[in-house]
Design a protein around this motif. Structure first.
Motif, PDB file in Angstrom:
ATOM      1  N   SER A  12      42.015  33.704  37.563  1.00 12.27           N
ATOM      2  CA  SER A  12      42.344  35.121  37.442  1.00 12.27           C
ATOM      3  C   SER A  12      41.793  35.669  36.129  1.00 12.27           C
TER       4      SER A  12
ATOM      5  N   LEU B  64      44.001  47.964  47.001  1.00 14.72           N
ATOM      6  CA  LEU B  64      44.519  46.610  46.816  1.00 14.72           C
ATOM      7  C   LEU B  64      43.884  45.758  47.903  1.00 14.72           C
TER       8      LEU B  64
ATOM      9  N   ALA C 145      49.493  36.493  46.472  1.00 19.26           N
ATOM     10  CA  ALA C 145      49.745  37.710  45.690  1.00 19.26           C
ATOM     11  C   ALA C 145      49.484  37.519  44.196  1.00 19.26           C
ATOM     12  N   THR C 146      48.700  36.524  43.825  1.00 19.81           N
ATOM     13  CA  THR C 146      48.259  36.372  42.445  1.00 19.81           C
ATOM     14  C   THR C 146      47.125  37.361  42.219  1.00 19.81           C
ATOM     15  N   VAL C 147      47.287  38.238  41.227  1.00 18.90           N
ATOM     16  CA  VAL C 147      46.237  39.202  40.927  1.00 18.90           C
ATOM     17  C   VAL C 147      45.068  38.450  40.298  1.00 18.90           C
ATOM     18  N   LEU C 148      43.899  38.607  40.900  1.00 19.82           N
ATOM     19  CA  LEU C 148      42.713  37.892  40.441  1.00 19.82           C
ATOM     20  C   LEU C 148      41.854  38.721  39.502  1.00 19.82           C
TER      21      LEU C 148
ATOM     22  N   GLN D  53      39.747  33.715  48.055  1.00 15.80           N
ATOM     23  CA  GLN D  53      38.857  33.478  46.915  1.00 15.80           C
ATOM     24  C   GLN D  53      38.285  32.073  47.001  1.00 15.80           C
TER      25      GLN D  53
ATOM     26  N   ILE E  72      41.807  46.400  43.075  1.00 17.91           N
ATOM     27  CA  ILE E  72      42.506  45.228  42.561  1.00 17.91           C
ATOM     28  C   ILE E  72      42.431  44.148  43.635  1.00 17.91           C
TER      29      ILE E  72
ATOM     30  N   THR F 255      43.448  42.041  49.512  1.00 13.92           N
ATOM     31  CA  THR F 255      43.906  40.657  49.597  1.00 13.92           C
ATOM     32  C   THR F 255      42.708  39.864  50.085  1.00 13.92           C
TER      33      THR F 255
ATOM     34  N   GLN G 221      43.713  40.479  44.949  1.00  6.99           N
ATOM     35  CA  GLN G 221      44.747  39.444  44.847  1.00  6.99           C
ATOM     36  C   GLN G 221      44.467  38.403  45.918  1.00  6.99           C
ATOM     37  N   ASP G 222      44.981  37.183  45.684  1.00  6.56           N
ATOM     38  CA  ASP G 222      44.804  36.145  46.698  1.00  6.56           C
ATOM     39  C   ASP G 222      45.960  36.171  47.692  1.00  6.56           C
TER      40      ASP G 222
END
Length: 140
Positions: free
Chosen positions: A109, A93, A35-38, A98, A29, A95, A31-32
């Motif tokens: 996302s 996970l 903590a926005t899941v991309l 992006q 997974i 980080t 995320q940026d």
């Protein structure tokens, strides 16, 4: 902050702890920094090794059956900030920093569809047209 490569002896020990599935893959997974899941993608031992060595995120494409260096055709690269393994060691996970959008639909996302009582609702519109990213053919 730039990613610092994991040295080889530590890399081997770390990779031996990862619980790859029957196909030799692990769910990743991304995320940026906020903590926005991309997105969600898959990694094999080779792509995870490359990612942890170079800091440029590399996945494994199940449809193309080859390494997929994020942004190689679109320019929308991911650079690793940190990587965490879940408690069962079967999910990563990442980080990432992006560059541009993460989703092949041209959105920041991949998680832009909300499931509601009235059906699926798009939460965002594309930031860029997929044809602009990939030309005529949009990858799957």
């Amino acid at each position: 902050m730039a990613w610092k490569a994991i040295p080889q002896p530590t890399m081997d020990t770390l990779l031996d702890k990862v619980q790859f599935n029957e196909q030799g893959l692990i769910c990743a997974i991304a995320q940026d920094e906020n903590a926005t899941v991309l997105m969600l993608a898959w990694m094999n031992r080779e792509s995870l090794t490359e990612t942890l060595t170079t800091g440029r995120v590399c996945y494994y494409s199940r449809s193309r059956k080859k390494l997929w260096r994020k942004g190689e055709s679109s320019g929308q690269e991911q650079h690793l900030i940190s990587a965490s393994l879940d408690c069962d060691a079967d999910c990563l996970l990442l980080t990432v920093r992006q560059k541009g959008v993460a989703c092949h639909t041209g959105r920041r996302s991949c998680f832009y569809q909300s499931l509601t009582p009235s059906g699926i609702q798009n939460l965002t519109e594309p930031d860029i047209r997929p044809e602009t990213l990939y030309g005529e053919k949009t990858p799957s």
